[in-house]
Scaffold this motif. Structure first.
Motif, short mmCIF file in Angstrom:
data_model
loop_
_atom_site.label_atom_id
_atom_site.label_comp_id
_atom_site.label_asym_id
_atom_site.label_seq_id
_atom_site.Cartn_x
_atom_site.Cartn_y
_atom_site.Cartn_z
N CYS A 142 39.15 48.58 45.07
CA CYS A 142 37.68 48.76 45.01
C CYS A 142 37.33 50.02 44.20
N GLU A 148 38.18 49.54 40.45
CA GLU A 148 37.19 48.73 39.73
C GLU A 148 35.90 49.53 39.51
N ARG A 189 46.18 45.06 38.67
CA ARG A 189 44.73 45.00 38.51
C ARG A 189 44.25 45.98 37.44
N LEU A 213 42.09 45.18 33.97
CA LEU A 213 40.85 45.88 33.62
C LEU A 213 40.97 46.67 32.31
#
Length: 615
Positions: free
Chosen positions: A380, A383, A455, A459
């Motif tokens: 979280c 991101e 992740r 990104l």
């Protein structure tokens, strides 16, 4: 028989303290301000270099380049290190105590309209100086170097101003509800203690009281409503100083703002001399504020001297035969010195203004992700950092019970999960099944390191990976980390840093092509002898001199954790290679603003904030 005292009216006492302080400063005039300023400069030009040199020698004797308690070992240079630290404390204590004592004596003499010649002042100082050499003065140590600088009320000095809880410690405490409450209460306690001990130095300098007794008497003098006018008078002085400082900044900006419009090529020179003049004005204003606050404290003691024990009367100052204070020659001397200093500072600032005007290339690292959008070290937060536009995300990796890797900073999970359990006692499956929460109310699962890295790659967000030692570290933890990142095809797309010098060496030995940093909290001696490609320095000790030394050695220079906008702007102006911050959005906005600047007025504002410090 216990004496009773009438309770003085608050407002009239408040005004009387200010009026008395003002009369004292006016009576002392330029001679008084010049002497106070001279003591400030002596500390800056002589005491600071001496203490800095001794501190570096203390670290060198212990085989360190930064404060590293883990590197301390019995034998070797440990004895020399400890001895030098004791010497540093003794020197700093005596200098600060002597400075404050001299200021009190100068104000006392000025209050009586007596000469401020060196002979008379030294004669009055002799009694207090002898007390400072006795063990009975040691209680002042806690007041001068803990209570006073941490709460910032009353007297201060250049040496004491450098004493503070490093932001990375206070910042960590503020990340949990318990820590935030505990820290706030602690600061309130220090503030109350400082107010109650505010008269300690005048009592010590003007009576025969020892250090401990001076503190007890200050506590007695400031009890009840008597403390209200004292606090009010000092706050009035500080508010007035803030107003004058604001006016000083505005006046200093006007010439540069004009040349930005009509003669841009002249702006660097105009801005440099405006900065030099403002620096000198700031020093003089600091002397005036010091004198006014000292005058309030001395006036308070004189007003309530009847509350002192009968065996501790105030010393009568030596009348002497020197010239009367406040003469025109002193004013001419101070003004002339100020003009010469302003010219000198201005000339020296011309290259600085040219450098500060350059657009920064500083990288912005989101510290453990972006806490405004998610819990630290979670996907979280990762991101959220990517959405904010951070250049890189700094994150932490630690080994679990079975040697697997998890994204986590704390060795104990109580702060984030509310469970008093250590990472080293949990498996990866147990860790990733847990939810963590932060003080802002965000919730997210603890991610496996591999999931976090994957992740980040999706990104397009490069990582600064900190290798943390949590207690379950295998002997081959660095090799295992390299292997896992290699399997994820993420080894060379990220960079690394760690507090552990051995891990730096092992990582660079295994993979010399990787970019690796060495974290130096409380850096003190300069550039370390390391295989690292860059160093990461805690904000409190990330001086510009250290930055230039590191750059000359061919290493990168990163600073953590930079959370105040003023500090961000300073490092952006200094073109620090990277700042690690909990607020990447603020840093990115400041960098974008600097990229769009066309004149030097905004640059001068940052320079004034950095170089012109009043009290």
């Amino acid at each position: 028989m216990r004496r009773r005292f009438e309770r003085p009216p608050i407002w009239s006492t408040w005004g009387a303290l200010l009026a008395s302080a003002w009369r004292t400063v006016r009576a002392g005039g330029a001679r008084l301000l010049g002497l106070i300023l001279a003591f400030h400069l002596v500390i800056l030009l002589l005491a600071f270099p001496l203490i800095g040199w001794l501190f570096r020698e203390a670290l060198r004797a212990g085989g360190m380049v930064a404060v590293d308690f883990g590197a301390l070992r019995p034998g070797g240079g440990l004895g020399i290190t400890l001895a030098l630290i004791i010497v540093i404390c003794a020197i700093a204590f005596w200098i600060v105590s002597a400075q404050f004592t001299v200021i009190v004596i100068l104000l006392r003499r000025s209050r009586f309209g007596l000469p401020l010649g060196a002979r008379e002042v030294l004669r009055d100082l002799g009694r207090a100086a002898r007390k400072l050499l006795r063990p009975s003065a040691l209680p002042l140590l806690g007041y001068l170097f803990v209570i006073l600088p941490l709460s910032g009320f009353g007297f201060t000095t250049a040496l004491a101003q450098g004493i503070a809880v490093p932001p990375f410690i206070s910042g960590e405490l503020m990340k949990s509800e318990f820590g935030a409450v505990a820290w706030t209460l602690l600061m309130l306690v220090f503030l109350v203690l400082n107010v109650r001990f505010a008269i300690t130095l005048p009592v010590f300098a003007l009576t025969d009281a020892t250090g401990g007794r001076s503190m007890r008497l200050s506590w007695r003098l400031t009890r009840g409503v008597a403390v209200i006018p004292l606090v009010g008078a000092i706050l009035t002085v500080l508010v007035a100083a803030a107003v004058v400082t604001t006016a000083l900044v505005l006046v200093a900006l006007v010439p540069t703002a004009i040349t930005d419009e009509v003669a841009p090529d002249a702006s660097p020179v105009v801005a440099a001399f405006s900065l030099g003049a403002a620096q000198v004005a700031g020093l003089l204003l600091t002397s005036a504020v010091t004198a006014m606050i000292g005058g309030v404290l001395v006036a308070f003691l004189a007003r309530f001297k009847d509350r002192l024990p009968e065996d501790l009367p105030l010393h009568a100052p030596d009348a002497g035969r020197g010239a009367r204070i406040g003469n025109r020659a002193a004013a001419i001397l101070v003004v002339s010195a100020a003009l010469l200093a302003a010219i000198g500072f201005g000339a020296a600032a011309i290259p600085t203004m040219h450098r500060l005007a350059e657009h920064p290339d500083t990288l912005v690292f989101a510290h453990r992700g972006f806490s405004d959008g998610g819990v630290e070290n979670t996907i979280c937060g990762l991101e959220a950092a990517a959405a904010a536009g951070a250049d890189l995300v700094e994150m932490d990796v630690m080994q679990t019970k079975e040697g697997a890797f998890v994204a986590m900073h704390d060795a104990n999970l109580s702060r984030l999960s509310g469970q008093d359990v250590a990472v080293k006692d949990l498996t990866l499956d147990e860790m990733t099944a847990m939810t963590v929460r932060d003080i802002a109310g965000h919730e997210c699962a603890i991610p496996a390191f591999s999931d976090y890295v994957t992740r980040a790659a999706e990104l397009g967000m490069p990582l600064l990976i900190e290798i943390k030692l949590g207690g379950a570290d295998t002997e081959d933890h660095v090799a295992r980390l390299v292997e896992e990142l290699d399997s994820l095809d993420a080894l060379t797309t990220n960079i690394y840093h760690t507090l552990d010098a051995a891990s730096v060496t092992e990582l660079k030995t295994l993979r010399p092509d990787l970019t690796v940093g060495y974290i130096m909290p409380f850096a003190g001696m300069g550039v370390p002898d390391t295989l690292a490609d860059f160093i990461v320095v805690e904000e409190w000790s990330a001086t510009e001199d250290l930055q230039r030394d590191v750059e000359r050695a061919g290493l990168g220079f990163l600073v953590w954790t930079v959370n105040e906008e003023s500090a961000m702007r300073e490092h952006l102006r200094r073109d620090t290679d990277g700042i690690i911050t909990d607020h990447p959005d603020v840093a990115l906005a400041a960098r974008a603003e600097m990229d769009e600047e066309t004149g030097l007025a905004d640059t001068l504002i940052d320079a004034l904030r950095r170089f012109v410090v009043v009290f």
